[in-house]
Write a protein that holds these residues in place. Structure first.
Motif, PDB file in Angstrom:
ATOM      1  N   UNK A   1      -1.218  11.135  -5.523  1.00 17.53           N
ATOM      2  CA  UNK A   1      -1.932  11.444  -4.281  1.00 17.53           C
ATOM      3  C   UNK A   1      -2.062  10.251  -3.329  1.00 17.53           C
ATOM      4  N   UNK A   2      -2.305   9.014  -3.809  1.00 16.87           N
ATOM      5  CA  UNK A   2      -2.354   7.891  -2.855  1.00 16.87           C
ATOM      6  C   UNK A   2      -1.043   7.703  -2.091  1.00 16.87           C
ATOM      7  N   UNK A   3       0.089   7.958  -2.754  1.00 19.28           N
ATOM      8  CA  UNK A   3       1.379   7.849  -2.059  1.00 19.28           C
ATOM      9  C   UNK A   3       1.477   8.919  -0.982  1.00 19.28           C
ATOM     10  N   UNK A   4       1.062  10.124  -1.317  1.00 23.60           N
ATOM     11  CA  UNK A   4       1.131  11.224  -0.355  1.00 23.60           C
ATOM     12  C   UNK A   4       0.163  11.017   0.808  1.00 23.60           C
ATOM     13  N   UNK A   5      -1.069  10.593   0.508  1.00 26.08           N
ATOM     14  CA  UNK A   5      -2.076  10.466   1.554  1.00 26.08           C
ATOM     15  C   UNK A   5      -1.836   9.253   2.457  1.00 26.08           C
ATOM     16  N   UNK A   6      -1.416   8.123   1.893  1.00 26.30           N
ATOM     17  CA  UNK A   6      -1.433   6.870   2.640  1.00 26.30           C
ATOM     18  C   UNK A   6      -0.074   6.181   2.749  1.00 26.30           C
ATOM     19  N   UNK A   7       0.940   6.713   2.068  1.00 22.68           N
ATOM     20  CA  UNK A   7       2.249   6.102   2.129  1.00 22.68           C
ATOM     21  C   UNK A   7       2.970   6.388   3.437  1.00 22.68           C
ATOM     22  N   UNK A   8       3.873   5.495   3.807  1.00 27.59           N
ATOM     23  CA  UNK A   8       4.746   5.744   4.953  1.00 27.59           C
ATOM     24  C   UNK A   8       5.766   6.817   4.584  1.00 27.59           C
ATOM     25  N   UNK A   9       6.492   7.302   5.569  1.00 22.84           N
ATOM     26  CA  UNK A   9       7.531   8.285   5.290  1.00 22.84           C
ATOM     27  C   UNK A   9       8.539   7.729   4.289  1.00 22.84           C
ATOM     28  N   UNK A  10       8.892   6.455   4.449  1.00 19.99           N
ATOM     29  CA  UNK A  10       9.861   5.841   3.537  1.00 19.99           C
ATOM     30  C   UNK A  10       9.282   5.734   2.128  1.00 19.99           C
TER      31      UNK A  10
ATOM     32  N   UNK B   1       0.346 -14.115 -10.917  1.00 23.82           N
ATOM     33  CA  UNK B   1       1.431 -14.463  -9.982  1.00 23.82           C
ATOM     34  C   UNK B   1       2.441 -13.318  -9.881  1.00 23.82           C
ATOM     35  N   UNK B   2       1.908 -12.120  -9.741  1.00 26.86           N
ATOM     36  CA  UNK B   2       2.737 -10.916  -9.696  1.00 26.86           C
ATOM     37  C   UNK B   2       3.113 -10.627  -8.246  1.00 26.86           C
ATOM     38  N   UNK B   3       4.377 -10.814  -7.921  1.00 25.14           N
ATOM     39  CA  UNK B   3       4.817 -10.675  -6.546  1.00 25.14           C
ATOM     40  C   UNK B   3       5.435  -9.327  -6.242  1.00 25.14           C
ATOM     41  N   UNK B   4       5.014  -8.727  -5.108  1.00 19.36           N
ATOM     42  CA  UNK B   4       5.616  -7.486  -4.629  1.00 19.36           C
ATOM     43  C   UNK B   4       5.964  -7.668  -3.147  1.00 19.36           C
ATOM     44  N   UNK B   5       7.067  -7.095  -2.678  1.00 22.46           N
ATOM     45  CA  UNK B   5       7.475  -7.273  -1.276  1.00 22.46           C
ATOM     46  C   UNK B   5       6.535  -6.571  -0.316  1.00 22.46           C
ATOM     47  N   UNK B   6       6.680  -6.887   0.956  1.00 22.49           N
ATOM     48  CA  UNK B   6       5.792  -6.353   1.987  1.00 22.49           C
ATOM     49  C   UNK B   6       5.798  -4.840   2.030  1.00 22.49           C
ATOM     50  N   UNK B   7       6.967  -4.229   1.751  1.00 23.74           N
ATOM     51  CA  UNK B   7       7.038  -2.769   1.843  1.00 23.74           C
ATOM     52  C   UNK B   7       6.374  -2.065   0.664  1.00 23.74           C
ATOM     53  N   UNK B   8       5.758  -2.832  -0.244  1.00 17.50           N
ATOM     54  CA  UNK B   8       4.972  -2.249  -1.329  1.00 17.50           C
ATOM     55  C   UNK B   8       3.487  -2.191  -0.990  1.00 17.50           C
ATOM     56  N   UNK B   9       3.101  -2.674   0.190  1.00 21.78           N
ATOM     57  CA  UNK B   9       1.732  -2.477   0.655  1.00 21.78           C
ATOM     58  C   UNK B   9       1.548  -1.002   0.958  1.00 21.78           C
ATOM     59  N   UNK B  10       0.454  -0.419   0.445  1.00 25.52           N
ATOM     60  CA  UNK B  10       0.218   1.019   0.588  1.00 25.52           C
ATOM     61  C   UNK B  10      -0.954   1.237   1.531  1.00 25.52           C
ATOM     62  N   UNK B  11      -0.660   1.727   2.714  1.00 26.00           N
ATOM     63  CA  UNK B  11      -1.709   1.958   3.690  1.00 26.00           C
ATOM     64  C   UNK B  11      -2.040   0.715   4.497  1.00 26.00           C
ATOM     65  N   UNK B  12      -2.972   0.881   5.408  1.00 24.61           N
ATOM     66  CA  UNK B  12      -3.361  -0.192   6.329  1.00 24.61           C
ATOM     67  C   UNK B  12      -4.085  -1.316   5.594  1.00 24.61           C
ATOM     68  N   UNK B  13      -3.784  -2.561   5.971  1.00 28.78           N
ATOM     69  CA  UNK B  13      -4.467  -3.699   5.373  1.00 28.78           C
ATOM     70  C   UNK B  13      -5.958  -3.625   5.687  1.00 28.78           C
TER      71      UNK B  13
END
Length: 388
Positions: A103-112, A223-235
């Motif tokens: 549900x968080x992906x559906x509610x707050x994720x971008x189309x991509x 030190x777990x790194x994720x790229x910018x496009x893994x941010x979910x929803x508005x900062x």
């Protein structure tokens, strides 16, 4: 004079009645005969998870264009009630996978992000976790110590989570994580952390009182790194977004609790007709019959409340108070029903040979997970306008 707007109807559509029938048959024929074996081994039956995926249960509330079944939140709750009627561990696996994982992906994720992550979740091919709760937080969901800092080309996460469902299975794809992203601890942002990301460690799990066959772990991020496009929803909107997910989830937990109550009724009616004492079936004694009648009354009332909350959600109305009432009432009644069902069974109720023993183990967590009973009372009181 304008006519009043139509109120809620608890009558199921033909499609919903058919869904209920199909899931009930699956639960009775495929799940119930194996539930105690998986409970005893503390093992999640991934083959049954796969069958549920093929039935479309994991995609029930999502539109078809993102791989879902095109149903409603009530459809999900109907399925949860029927699965929970025979096995709470498999029920919470479905609830957490849909309501918390996807549900968080559906509610707050971008189309991509939806296109990338949602379809395999909706098909039940993958599971995802919801990383909010922390060792020092509990009901104080905003008291997060997990931090994420921007390091030029990636977000780097450090911290830990606990009591997270569906993150340690062979089909667990990722966890969504809430982390503080500024000096101000109120700025919280959410991220998708895929399984296998360096610095992301999944714990060994817990020895639990109940829900033995569900997957529950603690998580560590170093030190777990994720790229910018893994941010979910508005900062900065992470906590508000996750709390809205929990508001919906409370309705689903209420449905799961109703399943437990109804399961207690099912088992007690059968046993009270077969078991004899003092020369007649124990169901002929008012001391037993009244216990079962009270369980049925509790199930009916709790079912009406969660369906009312579903109606408010579906019609775009505020449902926070009604969802809290649904969860509070259903889960506390589930604990009472499990206790009384064990009493009806006597010594046999203190074993897991019968389903009521498992229901007794499983019931208590319903008053805790996705917001304790105390949190529900706090939400109801605040919605009534009482001072904080």
């Amino acid at each position: 004079m304008d006519s009043a707007a139509p109120g809620p109807s608890f009558a199921l559509t033909d499609e919903q009645a058919e869904l209920q029938r199909v899931v009930r048959q699956f639960a009775r024929e495929r799940v119930a005969p194996r539930a105690e074996a998986f409970n005893a081994r503390a093992e999640l039956p991934l083959d049954l998870v796969g069958e549920m995926g093929q039935m479309g249960l994991f995609g029930l509330p999502f539109p078809e264009e993102v791989g879902g079944s095109g149903g409603t939140y009530l459809d999900l709750c109907l399925a949860l009630e029927e699965i929970g009627r025979v096995d709470q561990s498999l029920g919470i696996t479905l609830e957490a996978a849909v309501g918390l994982g996807a549900m968080p992906i559906y509610r707050f994720g971008s189309d991509e992000q939806r296109e990338r992550w949602l379809p395999p979740l909706a098909r039940g091919e993958q599971l995802a976790g919801f990383g909010l709760t922390e060792p020092g937080g509990g009901s104080d969901a905003g008291a997060l110590r997990t931090r994420a800092r921007w390091d030029g080309d990636a977000w780097v996460i450090d911290g830990s989570k606990q009591f997270i469902t569906n993150v340690g299975t062979d089909v667990s794809a990722f966890v969504t994580v809430a982390a503080v992203t500024a000096d101000d601890p109120r700025e919280i942002t959410n991220f998708v952390v895929p399984t296998g990301t360096p610095g992301y460690v999944v714990g060994q799990g817990y020895r639990k009182v109940g829900w033995h066959a569900s997957d529950t772990r603690d998580l560590a991020f170093s030190d777990c790194g994720v790229p910018a496009d893994h941010q979910l929803g508005e900062q900065g909107r992470g906590l508000a977004n996750f709390l809205s997910i929990l508001s919906e989830g409370r309705i689903a937990i209420a449905a799961l609790a109703v399943g437990l109550i109804q399961g207690c009724v099912d088992e007690c009616v059968r046993y009270a007709q077969e078991r004899e004492a003092f020369g007649k079936p124990i169901g002929a004694h008012q001391a037993v019959a009244f216990k079962i009648a009270d369980m049925e009354a509790a199930a009916q009332l709790a079912r009406n409340q969660y369906r009312y909350a579903c109606w408010l959600l579906a019609t775009g109305q505020r449902f926070t108070r009604e969802a809290a009432i649904a969860k509070l009432h259903a889960t506390e009644q589930a604990v009472a029903a499990a206790r009384e069902a064990c009493q009806v069974f006597g010594g046999y109720g203190f074993t897991t040979e019968y389903a009521v023993g498992r229901f007794y183990q499983d019931a208590k967590i319903l008053e805790i997970g996705e917001g304790t009973s105390e949190v529900q009372r706090m939400l109801i009181a605040r919605d009534l306008g009482l001072p904080r």
